[in-house]
Design a protein around this motif. Structure first.
Motif, short mmCIF file in Angstrom:
data_model
loop_
_atom_site.label_atom_id
_atom_site.label_comp_id
_atom_site.label_asym_id
_atom_site.label_seq_id
_atom_site.Cartn_x
_atom_site.Cartn_y
_atom_site.Cartn_z
N VAL A 40 0.84 -1.20 0.00
CA VAL A 40 0.00 0.00 0.00
C VAL A 40 0.88 1.25 0.00
O VAL A 40 0.61 2.23 -0.71
N PHE A 41 1.96 1.24 0.78
CA PHE A 41 2.86 2.38 0.83
C PHE A 41 3.65 2.51 -0.47
O PHE A 41 3.96 3.62 -0.90
N ILE A 42 3.96 1.40 -1.10
CA ILE A 42 4.65 1.45 -2.39
C ILE A 42 3.75 2.10 -3.42
O ILE A 42 4.19 2.95 -4.20
N ASN A 43 2.47 1.73 -3.42
CA ASN A 43 1.51 2.36 -4.34
C ASN A 43 1.37 3.86 -4.05
O ASN A 43 1.25 4.67 -4.97
N GLY A 44 1.40 4.23 -2.79
CA GLY A 44 1.35 5.65 -2.42
C GLY A 44 2.58 6.39 -2.91
O GLY A 44 2.48 7.53 -3.40
N LEU A 45 3.73 5.76 -2.79
CA LEU A 45 4.98 6.36 -3.27
C LEU A 45 4.92 6.59 -4.78
O LEU A 45 5.25 7.67 -5.27
N ILE A 46 4.45 5.58 -5.50
CA ILE A 46 4.34 5.68 -6.96
C ILE A 46 3.34 6.79 -7.33
O ILE A 46 3.60 7.60 -8.23
N PHE A 47 2.22 6.84 -6.62
CA PHE A 47 1.23 7.89 -6.89
C PHE A 47 1.83 9.27 -6.69
O PHE A 47 1.64 10.17 -7.50
N GLU A 48 2.54 9.46 -5.59
CA GLU A 48 3.14 10.77 -5.32
C GLU A 48 4.21 11.13 -6.34
O GLU A 48 4.33 12.29 -6.73
N LEU A 49 4.97 10.14 -6.79
CA LEU A 49 5.96 10.40 -7.84
C LEU A 49 5.26 10.84 -9.13
O LEU A 49 5.67 11.81 -9.77
N GLU A 50 4.21 10.12 -9.50
CA GLU A 50 3.46 10.48 -10.70
C GLU A 50 2.85 11.87 -10.58
O GLU A 50 2.91 12.67 -11.52
N TYR A 51 2.30 12.17 -9.43
CA TYR A 51 1.64 13.46 -9.22
C TYR A 51 2.64 14.61 -9.24
O TYR A 51 2.43 15.63 -9.91
N ASN A 52 3.73 14.47 -8.50
CA ASN A 52 4.73 15.55 -8.41
C ASN A 52 5.50 15.74 -9.70
O ASN A 52 5.90 16.87 -10.01
N LEU A 53 5.72 14.68 -10.45
CA LEU A 53 6.50 14.79 -11.68
C LEU A 53 5.61 14.94 -12.92
O LEU A 53 6.12 15.10 -14.02
N GLN A 54 4.30 14.84 -12.72
CA GLN A 54 3.34 14.96 -13.82
C GLN A 54 3.63 13.96 -14.94
O GLN A 54 3.70 14.31 -16.12
N VAL A 55 3.82 12.70 -14.54
CA VAL A 55 4.06 11.61 -15.49
C VAL A 55 3.11 10.47 -15.15
O VAL A 55 2.51 10.44 -14.09
N PHE A 56 2.99 9.53 -16.07
CA PHE A 56 2.20 8.33 -15.84
C PHE A 56 3.10 7.13 -16.04
O PHE A 56 3.70 6.96 -17.10
N LEU A 57 3.22 6.31 -15.02
CA LEU A 57 4.05 5.10 -15.08
C LEU A 57 3.16 3.91 -15.39
O LEU A 57 2.17 3.67 -14.70
N GLN A 58 3.49 3.18 -16.42
CA GLN A 58 2.69 2.02 -16.81
C GLN A 58 2.94 0.87 -15.83
O GLN A 58 4.06 0.64 -15.39
N ASP A 59 1.87 0.15 -15.51
CA ASP A 59 1.95 -0.95 -14.56
C ASP A 59 2.92 -2.03 -15.02
O ASP A 59 3.60 -2.65 -14.20
#
Length: 82
Positions: A40-59
């Motif tokens: 759950v925390f890993i998903n939160g980390l990925i979400f925050e990275l995507e949000y702050n960097l304005q990118v979308f990481l493919q699963d």
């Protein structure tokens, strides 16, 4: 090059907010096995990275990234739109 530097700076800030140091060998530690992070925390980390960097990481690509270093390398491979 300046754009990559700005991205790296933001990414480092997000990792530090989760208590993950990116210096030395700690950047090579597995999220679950060595850093003892809950998925759950890993998903939160990925979400925050995507949000702050304005990118979308493919699963599919994220499935291969198990360490902070691999996630950062993945972030740097994403083409940037100006």
């Amino acid at each position: 090059m300046n754009q990559h530097y700005a991205q790296l700076k933001k990414a480092v800030e997000v990792f530090h907010s989760y208590g993950i140091s990116l210096s030395g060998q700690r950047k090579n530690d597995h999220f679950i096995q060595k850093l003892n992070m809950d998925p759950v925390f890993i998903n939160g980390l990925i979400f925050e990275l995507e949000y702050n960097l304005q990118v979308f990481l493919q699963d599919e690509m994220l499935g291969k990234a198990c360490t902070p270093k691999e996630v950062i390398q993945l972030l740097l491979t994403i083409p940037q739109d100006n």
